[in-house]
Motif scaffolding. Structure first.
Motif, PDB file in Angstrom:
ATOM      1  N   ILE A   3     -43.279 -31.233 -35.657  1.00  0.00           N
ATOM      2  CA  ILE A   3     -42.718 -29.883 -35.588  1.00  0.00           C
ATOM      3  C   ILE A   3     -41.307 -29.896 -36.170  1.00  0.00           C
ATOM      4  O   ILE A   3     -40.551 -30.846 -35.991  1.00  0.00           O
ATOM      5  CB  ILE A   3     -42.706 -29.401 -34.129  1.00  0.00           C
ATOM      6  N   ARG A   4     -40.973 -28.848 -36.880  1.00  0.00           N
ATOM      7  CA  ARG A   4     -39.664 -28.752 -37.522  1.00  0.00           C
ATOM      8  C   ARG A   4     -38.536 -28.964 -36.520  1.00  0.00           C
ATOM      9  O   ARG A   4     -38.564 -28.426 -35.409  1.00  0.00           O
ATOM     10  CB  ARG A   4     -39.521 -27.387 -38.188  1.00  0.00           C
ATOM     11  N   ALA A   5     -37.539 -29.759 -36.910  1.00  0.00           N
ATOM     12  CA  ALA A   5     -36.407 -30.044 -36.036  1.00  0.00           C
ATOM     13  C   ALA A   5     -35.718 -28.756 -35.612  1.00  0.00           C
ATOM     14  O   ALA A   5     -35.443 -27.880 -36.432  1.00  0.00           O
ATOM     15  CB  ALA A   5     -35.416 -30.958 -36.759  1.00  0.00           C
ATOM     16  N   GLY A   6     -35.454 -28.643 -34.311  1.00  0.00           N
ATOM     17  CA  GLY A   6     -34.766 -27.479 -33.773  1.00  0.00           C
ATOM     18  C   GLY A   6     -35.663 -26.331 -33.378  1.00  0.00           C
ATOM     19  O   GLY A   6     -35.215 -25.396 -32.711  1.00  0.00           O
ATOM     20  N   ALA A   7     -36.936 -26.380 -33.761  1.00  0.00           N
ATOM     21  CA  ALA A   7     -37.821 -25.246 -33.484  1.00  0.00           C
ATOM     22  C   ALA A   7     -38.041 -25.034 -31.997  1.00  0.00           C
ATOM     23  O   ALA A   7     -38.286 -23.919 -31.548  1.00  0.00           O
ATOM     24  CB  ALA A   7     -39.163 -25.443 -34.183  1.00  0.00           C
ATOM     25  N   LEU A   8     -37.965 -26.106 -31.201  1.00  0.00           N
ATOM     26  CA  LEU A   8     -38.192 -25.982 -29.761  1.00  0.00           C
ATOM     27  C   LEU A   8     -36.902 -25.685 -29.008  1.00  0.00           C
ATOM     28  O   LEU A   8     -36.946 -25.192 -27.880  1.00  0.00           O
ATOM     29  CB  LEU A   8     -38.796 -27.274 -29.215  1.00  0.00           C
ATOM     30  N   GLU A   9     -35.763 -25.977 -29.596  1.00  0.00           N
ATOM     31  CA  GLU A   9     -34.501 -25.804 -28.889  1.00  0.00           C
ATOM     32  C   GLU A   9     -33.868 -24.444 -29.112  1.00  0.00           C
ATOM     33  O   GLU A   9     -33.021 -24.019 -28.335  1.00  0.00           O
ATOM     34  CB  GLU A   9     -33.502 -26.882 -29.318  1.00  0.00           C
ATOM     35  N   ASP A  10     -34.244 -23.751 -30.171  1.00  0.00           N
ATOM     36  CA  ASP A  10     -33.569 -22.487 -30.451  1.00  0.00           C
ATOM     37  C   ASP A  10     -34.441 -21.296 -30.096  1.00  0.00           C
ATOM     38  O   ASP A  10     -34.406 -20.273 -30.746  1.00  0.00           O
ATOM     39  CB  ASP A  10     -33.146 -22.406 -31.922  1.00  0.00           C
ATOM     40  N   GLY A  11     -35.206 -21.423 -29.041  1.00  0.00           N
ATOM     41  CA  GLY A  11     -36.128 -20.351 -28.670  1.00  0.00           C
ATOM     42  C   GLY A  11     -35.456 -19.073 -28.248  1.00  0.00           C
ATOM     43  O   GLY A  11     -36.113 -18.054 -28.093  1.00  0.00           O
ATOM     44  N   TYR A  12     -34.145 -19.075 -28.033  1.00  0.00           N
ATOM     45  CA  TYR A  12     -33.478 -17.885 -27.546  1.00  0.00           C
ATOM     46  C   TYR A  12     -32.490 -17.333 -28.565  1.00  0.00           C
ATOM     47  O   TYR A  12     -31.617 -16.563 -28.248  1.00  0.00           O
ATOM     48  CB  TYR A  12     -32.769 -18.205 -26.222  1.00  0.00           C
ATOM     49  N   THR A  13     -32.584 -17.784 -29.825  1.00  0.00           N
ATOM     50  CA  THR A  13     -31.786 -17.214 -30.888  1.00  0.00           C
ATOM     51  C   THR A  13     -32.714 -16.628 -31.927  1.00  0.00           C
ATOM     52  O   THR A  13     -33.912 -16.875 -31.928  1.00  0.00           O
ATOM     53  CB  THR A  13     -30.878 -18.271 -31.539  1.00  0.00           C
ATOM     54  N   TRP A  58     -18.752 -16.589 -22.367  1.00  0.00           N
ATOM     55  CA  TRP A  58     -17.826 -17.685 -22.060  1.00  0.00           C
ATOM     56  C   TRP A  58     -17.564 -17.772 -20.556  1.00  0.00           C
ATOM     57  O   TRP A  58     -17.438 -18.869 -20.006  1.00  0.00           O
ATOM     58  CB  TRP A  58     -16.520 -17.491 -22.810  1.00  0.00           C
ATOM     59  N   ARG A  59     -17.482 -16.628 -19.872  1.00  0.00           N
ATOM     60  CA  ARG A  59     -17.272 -16.634 -18.422  1.00  0.00           C
ATOM     61  C   ARG A  59     -18.435 -17.332 -17.722  1.00  0.00           C
ATOM     62  O   ARG A  59     -18.215 -18.161 -16.823  1.00  0.00           O
ATOM     63  CB  ARG A  59     -17.129 -15.204 -17.903  1.00  0.00           C
ATOM     64  N   TYR A  60     -19.657 -17.042 -18.115  1.00  0.00           N
ATOM     65  CA  TYR A  60     -20.805 -17.709 -17.513  1.00  0.00           C
ATOM     66  C   TYR A  60     -20.790 -19.206 -17.804  1.00  0.00           C
ATOM     67  O   TYR A  60     -21.133 -20.022 -16.951  1.00  0.00           O
ATOM     68  CB  TYR A  60     -22.115 -17.090 -18.015  1.00  0.00           C
ATOM     69  N   GLU A  61     -20.369 -19.578 -19.018  1.00  0.00           N
ATOM     70  CA  GLU A  61     -20.298 -20.994 -19.368  1.00  0.00           C
ATOM     71  C   GLU A  61     -19.267 -21.716 -18.501  1.00  0.00           C
ATOM     72  O   GLU A  61     -19.531 -22.806 -17.979  1.00  0.00           O
ATOM     73  CB  GLU A  61     -19.930 -21.134 -20.850  1.00  0.00           C
ATOM     74  N   CYS A  62     -18.098 -21.112 -18.325  1.00  0.00           N
ATOM     75  CA  CYS A  62     -17.029 -21.742 -17.543  1.00  0.00           C
ATOM     76  C   CYS A  62     -17.388 -21.847 -16.068  1.00  0.00           C
ATOM     77  O   CYS A  62     -16.949 -22.781 -15.374  1.00  0.00           O
ATOM     78  CB  CYS A  62     -15.725 -20.962 -17.707  1.00  0.00           C
ATOM     79  N   LEU A 113     -29.089 -20.511 -20.329  1.00  0.00           N
ATOM     80  CA  LEU A 113     -29.905 -19.932 -21.376  1.00  0.00           C
ATOM     81  C   LEU A 113     -30.162 -20.931 -22.497  1.00  0.00           C
ATOM     82  O   LEU A 113     -29.228 -21.491 -23.072  1.00  0.00           O
ATOM     83  CB  LEU A 113     -29.224 -18.689 -21.945  1.00  0.00           C
ATOM     84  N   GLY A 114     -31.454 -21.151 -22.785  1.00  0.00           N
ATOM     85  CA  GLY A 114     -31.825 -22.013 -23.882  1.00  0.00           C
ATOM     86  C   GLY A 114     -31.824 -23.491 -23.578  1.00  0.00           C
ATOM     87  O   GLY A 114     -32.142 -24.291 -24.446  1.00  0.00           O
ATOM     88  N   LEU A 115     -31.429 -23.883 -22.357  1.00  0.00           N
ATOM     89  CA  LEU A 115     -31.463 -25.297 -22.026  1.00  0.00           C
ATOM     90  C   LEU A 115     -32.895 -25.792 -22.001  1.00  0.00           C
ATOM     91  O   LEU A 115     -33.776 -25.129 -21.455  1.00  0.00           O
ATOM     92  CB  LEU A 115     -30.813 -25.547 -20.660  1.00  0.00           C
ATOM     93  N   ARG A 116     -33.124 -26.982 -22.538  1.00  0.00           N
ATOM     94  CA  ARG A 116     -34.479 -27.514 -22.586  1.00  0.00           C
ATOM     95  C   ARG A 116     -34.966 -27.911 -21.198  1.00  0.00           C
ATOM     96  O   ARG A 116     -36.118 -27.744 -20.867  1.00  0.00           O
ATOM     97  CB  ARG A 116     -34.506 -28.718 -23.526  1.00  0.00           C
ATOM     98  N   LYS A 117     -34.044 -28.443 -20.371  1.00  0.00           N
ATOM     99  CA  LYS A 117     -34.426 -28.872 -19.034  1.00  0.00           C
ATOM    100  C   LYS A 117     -33.431 -28.309 -18.019  1.00  0.00           C
ATOM    101  O   LYS A 117     -32.548 -29.016 -17.532  1.00  0.00           O
ATOM    102  CB  LYS A 117     -34.463 -30.400 -18.954  1.00  0.00           C
ATOM    103  N   HIS A 125     -27.121 -14.933 -28.220  1.00  0.00           N
ATOM    104  CA  HIS A 125     -26.644 -15.907 -29.199  1.00  0.00           C
ATOM    105  C   HIS A 125     -25.372 -16.580 -28.692  1.00  0.00           C
ATOM    106  O   HIS A 125     -25.227 -17.812 -28.800  1.00  0.00           O
ATOM    107  CB  HIS A 125     -26.382 -15.216 -30.534  1.00  0.00           C
ATOM    108  N   CYS A 126     -24.470 -15.800 -28.129  1.00  0.00           N
ATOM    109  CA  CYS A 126     -23.230 -16.365 -27.592  1.00  0.00           C
ATOM    110  C   CYS A 126     -23.506 -17.327 -26.438  1.00  0.00           C
ATOM    111  O   CYS A 126     -22.852 -18.377 -26.316  1.00  0.00           O
ATOM    112  CB  CYS A 126     -22.301 -15.247 -27.120  1.00  0.00           C
ATOM    113  N   MET A 127     -24.472 -17.002 -25.602  1.00  0.00           N
ATOM    114  CA  MET A 127     -24.808 -17.878 -24.477  1.00  0.00           C
ATOM    115  C   MET A 127     -25.324 -19.229 -24.965  1.00  0.00           C
ATOM    116  O   MET A 127     -25.010 -20.281 -24.401  1.00  0.00           O
ATOM    117  CB  MET A 127     -25.847 -17.213 -23.581  1.00  0.00           C
ATOM    118  N   THR A 128     -26.113 -19.234 -26.036  1.00  0.00           N
ATOM    119  CA  THR A 128     -26.647 -20.492 -26.541  1.00  0.00           C
ATOM    120  C   THR A 128     -25.597 -21.284 -27.314  1.00  0.00           C
ATOM    121  O   THR A 128     -25.680 -22.509 -27.399  1.00  0.00           O
ATOM    122  CB  THR A 128     -27.863 -20.258 -27.450  1.00  0.00           C
TER     123      THR A 128
END
Length: 345
Positions: free
Chosen positions: A157-167, A227-231, A237-241, A185-188
């Motif tokens: 499978i193309r590299a990145g195809a499974l990790e960018d499911g939310y962009t 950014w607030r959610y990240e901090c 969002l978009g995490l594989r695990k 997009h900002c969350m990912t």
């Protein structure tokens, strides 16, 4: 009668795959221990009169990973090709849906990992292979392109195809969905930025490709919210695990089969400490636990088997004994995001 299994098992065995007879309509293996079997077992099943006439052939995933497009039509299949990469093996199911085969690369089993897309990624469990026959539909699974002879030529499978499911591509974002798409997009992208100003730059660059670009004030608002959610450690969002409970995973993997989810929760409550347990649909129905007709219980049970939540220990014999089952040692990864809030207004 289409004796698919006996006639075609050698094609898959010679390619190094474990094949076994299945009920193509119920999508259920007709044999036990297929998860641990080797190719010698495949040959033995094919020479057994009890299984030789089976109309469905199942293959165990792992060496192959399947992108299962659960929607009919060439447009959906082509969309999947554009996302995951080209492959010589494309399949049409008996119901008109599509499958793409790639070389396995540890993808695991992911049910609906991409929001809004009718796609499963099956790197575990099993799948139904051509030329399995569905008598109820009067149609067979068939190769649209390629064949078993192309299995050694499969790409990954193309590299990145499974990790960018939310962009998604900014050029395709239309008016009315710009805020939502930009926030996601900002969350990912937030976890790759050193500070909020860097994230604002990323957001402005991406949103600048919208057919109808957002103003800078709105771009900054989406970026600062992400950014607030990240901090605060709340950006999953978009995490594989993602860090979730087992119950969250069960719900995600069975969200499209609510009766199977209820039945699984009941089994976990009653039998979680037992090595195996009986499922007696008639007795359960008569006892009102759950208060469904036996056929509904059977359908829900079969979904749990097909998706790898439970495994059959001993086959039921109607009127004589109930089947016995055990919980699978490993559950399928849903690949979904969890606990992530809605985008800003």
């Amino acid at each position: 009668m289409h004796a698919v299994f006996a006639e075609h098992v050698a094609d898959y065995v010679n390619a190094g795959l474990v094949a076994f007879p299945v009920d193509a309509r119920a999508k259920r293996p007709l044999v036990r221990n297929w998860e641990r079997a080797g190719t010698n077992a495949s040959r033995a099943w094919a020479s057994n009169p009890r299984f030789a006439g089976a109309e469905g052939i199942g293959i165990r995933m792992g060496g192959i990973v399947e992108v299962d497009v659960d929607a009919a039509g060439d447009a959906w299949l082509q969309s999947a090709v554009e996302r995951f990469g080209d492959t010589p093996v494309r399949i049409r199911t008996a119901s008109g849906k599509g499958k793409l085969w790639y070389r396995g690369n540890g993808e695991g089993r992911r049910i609906r990992p991409f929001r809004g897309l009718p796609i499963d990624v099956l790197g575990g469990g099993f799948t139904i292979a051509p030329p399995s026959w569905r008598e109820d539909l009067g149609a067979a699974y068939r190769f649209l392109s390629g064949s078993v002879a192309n299995l050694n030529d499969l790409p990954t499978i193309r590299a990145g195809a499974l990790e960018d499911g939310y962009t998604r591509a900014a050029e395709g974002v239309q008016d009315g969905e710009r805020n939502n798409a930009l926030w996601r997009h900002c969350m990912t992208q937030a976890r790759f930025c050193d500070d909020v100003e860097a994230l604002i730059d990323v957001a402005a660059s991406w949103a600048g490709s919208f057919p109808d670009p957002l103003g800078l004030v709105e771009v900054e608002r989406c970026a600062r919210s992400a950014w607030r959610y990240e901090c605060e450690g709340r950006n999953y969002l978009g995490l594989r695990k993602p860090q979730i409970t087992a119950e969250d995973g069960y719900m995600d993997d069975l969200i499209d089969q609510p009766e199977a989810l209820v039945l699984y929760q009941m089994f976990k409550r009653w039998h979680s400490k037992r090595p195996n347990f009986a499922i007696a649909p008639t007795a359960m129905s008569e006892a009102g636990s759950p208060p469904w007709h036996r056929t509904r219980i059977i359908r829900a049970r079969d979904v749990l088997i097909e998706r790898g939540f439970i495994q059959e220990v001993s086959r039921p014999i109607r009127g004589r004994r109930a089947g016995r089952y055990r919980f699978a040692e490993q559950m399928a990864d849903s690949g979904k995001d969890h606990y992530t809030p809605s985008p800003p207004g």
